[in-house]
Scaffold this motif. Structure first.
Motif, PDB file in Angstrom:
ATOM      1  N   VAL A 246     -18.177  57.910 -71.811  1.00 35.77           N
ATOM      2  CA  VAL A 246     -18.875  59.181 -71.854  1.00 35.77           C
ATOM      3  C   VAL A 246     -19.784  59.167 -73.075  1.00 35.77           C
ATOM      4  O   VAL A 246     -19.466  58.545 -74.093  1.00 35.77           O
ATOM      5  CB  VAL A 246     -17.883  60.370 -71.874  1.00 35.77           C
ATOM      6  CG1 VAL A 246     -17.082  60.406 -73.148  1.00 35.77           C
ATOM      7  CG2 VAL A 246     -18.576  61.686 -71.637  1.00 35.77           C
ATOM      8  N   PHE A 247     -20.950  59.794 -72.961  1.00 38.35           N
ATOM      9  CA  PHE A 247     -21.882  59.846 -74.084  1.00 38.35           C
ATOM     10  C   PHE A 247     -22.848  61.010 -73.883  1.00 38.35           C
ATOM     11  O   PHE A 247     -22.951  61.572 -72.785  1.00 38.35           O
ATOM     12  CB  PHE A 247     -22.657  58.528 -74.234  1.00 38.35           C
ATOM     13  CG  PHE A 247     -23.549  58.194 -73.070  1.00 38.35           C
ATOM     14  CD1 PHE A 247     -23.042  57.599 -71.925  1.00 38.35           C
ATOM     15  CD2 PHE A 247     -24.905  58.480 -73.118  1.00 38.35           C
ATOM     16  CE1 PHE A 247     -23.863  57.293 -70.846  1.00 38.35           C
ATOM     17  CE2 PHE A 247     -25.737  58.179 -72.054  1.00 38.35           C
ATOM     18  CZ  PHE A 247     -25.208  57.583 -70.912  1.00 38.35           C
ATOM     19  N   ALA A 248     -23.549  61.365 -74.968  1.00 36.63           N
ATOM     20  CA  ALA A 248     -24.618  62.360 -74.879  1.00 36.63           C
ATOM     21  C   ALA A 248     -25.917  61.590 -74.669  1.00 36.63           C
ATOM     22  O   ALA A 248     -26.182  60.610 -75.352  1.00 36.63           O
ATOM     23  CB  ALA A 248     -24.680  63.201 -76.150  1.00 36.63           C
ATOM     24  N   GLY A 249     -26.708  62.047 -73.730  1.00 34.41           N
ATOM     25  CA  GLY A 249     -27.975  61.381 -73.447  1.00 34.41           C
ATOM     26  C   GLY A 249     -29.113  62.385 -73.491  1.00 34.41           C
ATOM     27  O   GLY A 249     -29.043  63.444 -72.858  1.00 34.41           O
ATOM     28  N   SER A 250     -30.142  62.049 -74.253  1.00 33.07           N
ATOM     29  CA  SER A 250     -31.303  62.927 -74.366  1.00 33.07           C
ATOM     30  C   SER A 250     -32.446  62.367 -73.520  1.00 33.07           C
ATOM     31  O   SER A 250     -32.872  61.226 -73.703  1.00 33.07           O
ATOM     32  CB  SER A 250     -31.747  63.009 -75.835  1.00 33.07           C
ATOM     33  OG  SER A 250     -32.920  63.782 -75.943  1.00 33.07           O
ATOM     34  N   ARG A 251     -32.866  63.191 -72.561  1.00 32.02           N
ATOM     35  CA  ARG A 251     -33.936  62.798 -71.647  1.00 32.02           C
ATOM     36  C   ARG A 251     -34.910  63.959 -71.536  1.00 32.02           C
ATOM     37  O   ARG A 251     -34.512  65.075 -71.215  1.00 32.02           O
ATOM     38  CB  ARG A 251     -33.329  62.468 -70.291  1.00 32.02           C
ATOM     39  CG  ARG A 251     -34.303  62.006 -69.262  1.00 32.02           C
ATOM     40  CD  ARG A 251     -33.641  61.656 -67.953  1.00 32.02           C
ATOM     41  NE  ARG A 251     -32.992  60.359 -68.105  1.00 32.02           N
ATOM     42  CZ  ARG A 251     -32.093  59.872 -67.278  1.00 32.02           C
ATOM     43  NH1 ARG A 251     -31.713  60.585 -66.245  1.00 32.02           N
ATOM     44  NH2 ARG A 251     -31.555  58.700 -67.474  1.00 32.02           N
ATOM     45  N   GLU A 252     -36.164  63.692 -71.846  1.00 37.37           N
ATOM     46  CA  GLU A 252     -37.229  64.706 -71.777  1.00 37.37           C
ATOM     47  C   GLU A 252     -36.874  65.952 -72.577  1.00 37.37           C
ATOM     48  O   GLU A 252     -37.097  67.082 -72.134  1.00 37.37           O
ATOM     49  CB  GLU A 252     -37.545  65.052 -70.323  1.00 37.37           C
ATOM     50  CG  GLU A 252     -38.063  63.872 -69.529  1.00 37.37           C
ATOM     51  CD  GLU A 252     -38.319  64.200 -68.073  1.00 37.37           C
ATOM     52  OE1 GLU A 252     -38.047  65.326 -67.634  1.00 37.37           O
ATOM     53  OE2 GLU A 252     -38.823  63.307 -67.371  1.00 37.37           O
ATOM     54  N   GLY A 253     -36.269  65.760 -73.738  1.00 34.78           N
ATOM     55  CA  GLY A 253     -35.973  66.868 -74.625  1.00 34.78           C
ATOM     56  C   GLY A 253     -34.699  67.632 -74.324  1.00 34.78           C
ATOM     57  O   GLY A 253     -34.321  68.532 -75.056  1.00 34.78           O
ATOM     58  N   ARG A 254     -34.014  67.278 -73.238  1.00 34.45           N
ATOM     59  CA  ARG A 254     -32.757  67.952 -72.896  1.00 34.45           C
ATOM     60  C   ARG A 254     -31.604  66.972 -73.076  1.00 34.45           C
ATOM     61  O   ARG A 254     -31.678  65.835 -72.631  1.00 34.45           O
ATOM     62  CB  ARG A 254     -32.788  68.452 -71.453  1.00 34.45           C
ATOM     63  CG  ARG A 254     -31.480  69.105 -71.043  1.00 34.45           C
ATOM     64  CD  ARG A 254     -31.519  69.645 -69.617  1.00 34.45           C
ATOM     65  NE  ARG A 254     -30.193  69.882 -69.103  1.00 34.45           N
ATOM     66  CZ  ARG A 254     -29.456  70.961 -69.375  1.00 34.45           C
ATOM     67  NH1 ARG A 254     -29.934  71.895 -70.140  1.00 34.45           N
ATOM     68  NH2 ARG A 254     -28.253  71.091 -68.856  1.00 34.45           N
TER      69      ARG A 254
END
Length: 174
Positions: A101-109
């Motif tokens: 599990v991880f946090a992913g930032s895509r297009e500012g979200r």
């Protein structure tokens, strides 16, 4: 009195002798080509579970998730996990190394993502959540994911199952 001192000495000797060798410093190989745990790139937020170490590295000129098997001393291939348009952060792995599990930032979200290592499937667990999210972690068996969710000026810890469904928790301690 002598008996109490004798028992205390035996207890302390047994306790201290069991600590011999702790902490133990492990030496993992360095590979300039980025095919091992240590490389010239920045390796950040390592997390350990069982024999697995999951971490973020910029060794491919992007912020990607890597999984290392400390027993076999090799990186595990994670096809379909890392994408050029996603910045990964704060990974965590299950005890058996089957889920990340991880946090992913895509297009500012920023969303929370779950990757199944055997099936190579990546799933966004928070696409409809109306809150900022950060710092995910996963239970040893992969059944529960916890992360911070910020809404209305407050950060709360949120629990979901591996399908992304909220887990009800009691309001008051029992």
């Amino acid at each position: 009195m002598k008996r109490a001192i004798f028992l205390l000495t035996v207890a302390l000797t047994g306790t201290l002798s069991s600590c011999t060798g702790y902490p133990r410093i492990l030496s993992f190989p360095f590979d300039a080509g980025g095919r091992s745990l240590n490389s010239p790139a920045g390796e950040v937020t390592p997390q350990l579970a069982g024999r697995y170490i999951v971490f973020i590295s910029d060794r491919q000129q992007s912020q990607d998730v890597y999984l290392y098997d400390a027993v076999e001393r090799r990186l595990i291939d994670l096809p379909g996990l890392n994408a050029l348009d996603t910045l990964a952060s704060h990974p965590a792995v299950t005890e058996d190394g089957r889920s990340i599990v991880f946090a992913g930032s895509r297009e500012g979200r920023v969303d929370i993502y779950l990757y199944n290592v055997p099936t190579r499937q990546l799933r966004n667990l928070t696409p409809n959540l109306k809150a900022e999210v950060r710092n995910p972690t996963i239970s040893a068996d992969g059944s529960t994911i916890a992360f911070e969710a910020g809404a209305q000026g407050q950060w709360n810890i949120t629990l979901i199952d591996a399908s992304g469904n909220p887990i009800n928790t009691p309001d008051a301690p029992r």
